[in-house]
Design a protein around this motif. Structure first.
Motif, PDB file in Angstrom:
ATOM      1  N   LYS A 243       0.841  -1.217   0.000  1.00 37.89           N
ATOM      2  CA  LYS A 243       0.000   0.000   0.000  1.00 37.89           C
ATOM      3  C   LYS A 243       0.870   1.259   0.000  1.00 37.89           C
ATOM      4  O   LYS A 243       0.711   2.145  -0.842  1.00 37.89           O
ATOM      5  CB  LYS A 243      -0.913   0.034   1.249  1.00 37.89           C
ATOM      6  N   THR A 244       1.804   1.302   0.962  1.00 41.00           N
ATOM      7  CA  THR A 244       2.667   2.494   1.070  1.00 41.00           C
ATOM      8  C   THR A 244       3.500   2.649  -0.195  1.00 41.00           C
ATOM      9  O   THR A 244       3.674   3.761  -0.698  1.00 41.00           O
ATOM     10  CB  THR A 244       3.600   2.363   2.300  1.00 41.00           C
ATOM     11  N   TYR A 245       3.996   1.514  -0.691  1.00 39.59           N
ATOM     12  CA  TYR A 245       4.810   1.569  -1.907  1.00 39.59           C
ATOM     13  C   TYR A 245       3.996   2.159  -3.058  1.00 39.59           C
ATOM     14  O   TYR A 245       4.471   3.010  -3.809  1.00 39.59           O
ATOM     15  CB  TYR A 245       5.304   0.167  -2.260  1.00 39.59           C
ATOM     16  N   GLN A 353      -5.614  -0.826   6.767  1.00 39.41           N
ATOM     17  CA  GLN A 353      -5.388  -2.251   7.018  1.00 39.41           C
ATOM     18  C   GLN A 353      -6.766  -2.902   6.973  1.00 39.41           C
ATOM     19  O   GLN A 353      -7.736  -2.281   7.386  1.00 39.41           O
ATOM     20  CB  GLN A 353      -4.779  -2.440   8.414  1.00 39.41           C
TER      21      GLN A 353
HETATM   22  N1  LIG Z   1       5.404  -3.175  -6.443  1.00 45.83           N
HETATM   23  C1  LIG Z   1       6.451  -3.279  -5.631  1.00 45.83           C
HETATM   24  N2  LIG Z   1       7.690  -3.358  -6.160  1.00 45.83           N
HETATM   25  C2  LIG Z   1       8.764  -3.482  -5.361  1.00 45.83           C
HETATM   26  N3  LIG Z   1       8.712  -3.516  -4.013  1.00 45.83           N
HETATM   27  C3  LIG Z   1       7.507  -3.442  -3.438  1.00 45.83           C
HETATM   28  C4  LIG Z   1       6.316  -3.323  -4.208  1.00 45.83           C
HETATM   29  N4  LIG Z   1       5.277  -3.286  -3.375  1.00 45.83           N
HETATM   30  C5  LIG Z   1       5.805  -3.357  -2.139  1.00 45.83           C
HETATM   31  N5  LIG Z   1       7.124  -3.454  -2.171  1.00 45.83           N
HETATM   32  C6  LIG Z   1       8.013  -3.573  -1.020  1.00 45.83           C
HETATM   33  O1  LIG Z   1       7.363  -4.383  -0.084  1.00 45.83           O
HETATM   34  C7  LIG Z   1       7.565  -3.918   1.225  1.00 45.83           C
HETATM   35  C8  LIG Z   1       6.246  -3.694   1.934  1.00 45.83           C
HETATM   36  O2  LIG Z   1       5.519  -2.751   1.212  1.00 45.83           O
HETATM   37  P1  LIG Z   1       4.680  -1.619   1.928  1.00 45.83           P
HETATM   38  O3  LIG Z   1       5.416  -1.069   3.083  1.00 45.83           O
HETATM   39  O4  LIG Z   1       4.273  -0.690   0.887  1.00 45.83           O
HETATM   40  O5  LIG Z   1       3.470  -2.460   2.457  1.00 45.83           O
HETATM   41  P2  LIG Z   1       2.214  -1.914   3.282  1.00 45.83           P
HETATM   42  O6  LIG Z   1       1.056  -2.563   2.710  1.00 45.83           O
HETATM   43  O7  LIG Z   1       2.195  -0.435   3.272  1.00 45.83           O
HETATM   44  O8  LIG Z   1       2.558  -2.452   4.694  1.00 45.83           O
HETATM   45  P3  LIG Z   1       1.978  -1.869   6.072  1.00 45.83           P
HETATM   46  O9  LIG Z   1       0.520  -2.022   6.031  1.00 45.83           O
HETATM   47  O10 LIG Z   1       2.598  -2.786   7.098  1.00 45.83           O
HETATM   48  O11 LIG Z   1       2.433  -0.477   6.150  1.00 45.83           O
HETATM   49  C9  LIG Z   1       8.366  -2.655   1.136  1.00 45.83           C
HETATM   50  O12 LIG Z   1       9.717  -2.957   1.374  1.00 45.83           O
HETATM   51  C10 LIG Z   1       8.191  -2.238  -0.315  1.00 45.83           C
HETATM   52  O13 LIG Z   1       9.326  -1.555  -0.763  1.00 45.83           O
END
Ligand SMILES: Nc1ncnc2c1ncn2[C@@H]1O[C@H](COP(=O)(O)OP(=O)(O)OP(=O)(O)O)[C@@H](O)[C@H]1O
Length: 401
Positions: A243-245, A353
């Motif tokens: 999501k954050t990515y 979430q």
């Molecule tokens: N499309 C993508 N390409 C490369 N790396 C990715 C991609 N999506 C996510 N990642 C990597 O996966 C990891 C987790 O991603 P992210 O932090 O965005 O998840 P999240 O859903 O925001 O997690 P949370 O809910 O715990 O914050 C990070 O290290 C991010 O860099």
């Protein structure tokens, strides 16, 4: 010398009369007159030289000389025949007069030209004003058509993005196949048999999809903000699903891997800058921090804010800035998640979430989404809606079901 000779007999006569004093006075008078005559001659020679200099530049003014000569005042020349240089001066004066007349004629001509050009400029300005008003009409029509196209394509869009496997992670994936709009997942069927389930979205982005590709699909709807539409975007997915990515990008940001938020910001500011002459936009950003229960998010009730207070969350710690006005995309770059307001319209971005959606969005949505997400933690959903307040999820539910 002739003058001196002519005065000598007079002096002799005076001496003959015996009046020495009178003779001396006369002598002095003569000397004074002689001096005056010499100096007059010198002056005359000087003037002659001046006129010669003027006449030397005559050849390039031959036309003027022809024009001037008939105008000479002959009476005056007769009167001044004893001083020939005065005639030259008269010619010189005529030259000057003629130059003055030419300059005056030039000025009048230039004035006429200037007035003509001013009139032409006025006509151009008038046609420019017409074109500008026509341009504005075309722009309005263009915007209407653009928004109609967006409506036909769907005001609510749900995208699914599958992130790549982490290094060291098992290569076994629950994703069986990804097509343009469909994603087929491997599900555990009855009696341990493997089953398949296909979900349809506005678009499915595979692990190799770039940030640019994801943004290009959401961009048209985000742009609607500047045309008076409310736009809401939120990312939904389990921890680590990306999501954050997708919304912000990785920790180390560069132009290539910037997420939807940053791209949307700079796009909105660029567009506002382009339309500067036609529209004036006021853009403000407000940030709601939903970490450590320090404050409530906009639009949420207190219990939900409390449920957000999990220290384990990696939600970014944001400064408590509310409704700040910004003039460039660089200023609120750190302010994510954020709300954008353009006039009365807003563009909101949220991350959730799955569990946190239970209360605000409802159990039904949670069940539908988690049935998909329980199969894989490697995909997140990007929901984008226009004219849909965050919590009116009925259209979203209808779309997903
Ligand atoms: N499309 C993508 N390409 C490369 N790396 C990715 C991609 N999506 C996510 N990642 C990597 O996966 C990891 C987790 O991603 P992210 O932090 O965005 O998840 P999240 O859903 O925001 O997690 P949370 O809910 O715990 O914050 C990070 O290290 C991010 O860099």
């Amino acid at each position: 010398m002739r003058t001196r000779e002519s005065t000598t007999p007079c002096l002799a006569d005076a001496r003959d009369d015996g009046s020495l004093e009178w003779a001396t006075r006369m002598d002095r008078g003569c000397e004074t007159r002689e001096h005056r005559s010499v100096s007059e001659r010198r002056d005359g020679a000087g003037r002659d030289q001046g006129i010669e200099v003027c006449l030397m530049s005559g050849p390039d003014k031959s036309e003027e000389v022809k024009f001037v000569v008939p105008l000479l005042d002959l009476d005056l020349n007769k009167r001044v025949h004893a001083c020939p240089w005065k005639q030259e001066q008269k010619i010189f004066l005529q030259f000057l007069r003629h130059d003055l007349q030419t300059a005056r004629a030039c000025m009048e001509f230039m004035q006429m030209e200037y007035l003509e050009e001013l009139q032409i400029l006025g006509k151009h300005m008038h046609s420019f004003a017409n074109v500008a008003s026509g341009y504005r009409t075309v722009l309005d029509e263009n915007r209407k058509l653009y928004n109609q196209v967006q409506e036909l394509k769907g005001s609510i869009r749900v995208y699914c993005r599958v992130r790549p496997n982490f290094s060291g992670q098992s290569s076994i994936s629950t994703v069986r196949c990804i097509e343009d709009e469909n994603i087929t997942l491997i599900t555990s069927g009855r009696y341990g048999k493997e089953g398949h389930r296909t979900f349809t979205f506005s678009k499915v982005f595979g692990p190799s999809a770039s940030q640019e590709e994801v943004f290009s699909d959401t961009q048209p709807l985000i742009r609607s903000v500047l045309d008076g539409y409310n736009v809401c975007i939120f990312a939904y997915g389990q921890t680590g699903s990306g999501k954050t990515y997708t919304m912000s990008g990785p920790n180390i940001l560069d132009a290539q891997n910037m997420g939807v938020n940053y791209r949307a910001l700079s796009d909105l500011f660029n567009l506002a800058e382009k339309r500067k002459g036609t529209f004036t936009y006021e853009i403000s950003v407000s940030i709601d921090r939903t970490h450590s229960s320090e404050r409530m998010s906009r639009g949420f009730k207190a219990p939900i804010a409390r449920s957000l207070s999990r220290e384990s969350y990696s939600l970014p710690l944001l400064p408590a800035v509310n409704d700040c006005f910004f003039s460039s995309a660089a200023q609120p770059a750190a302010a994510i998640p954020c709300f954008f307001y353009s006039s009365r319209c807003s563009f909101s971005c949220y991350y959730f979430q799955p569990l946190l959606l239970l209360q605000p969005i409802g159990f039904l949505l949670y069940q539908i989404l988690s049935s998909l997400l329980s199969a894989t933690v490697a995909s997140c959903l990007l929901l984008i809606s226009r004219c849909c307040p965050l919590l009116s999820v009925a259209p979203l539910l209808a779309h997903i079901c």
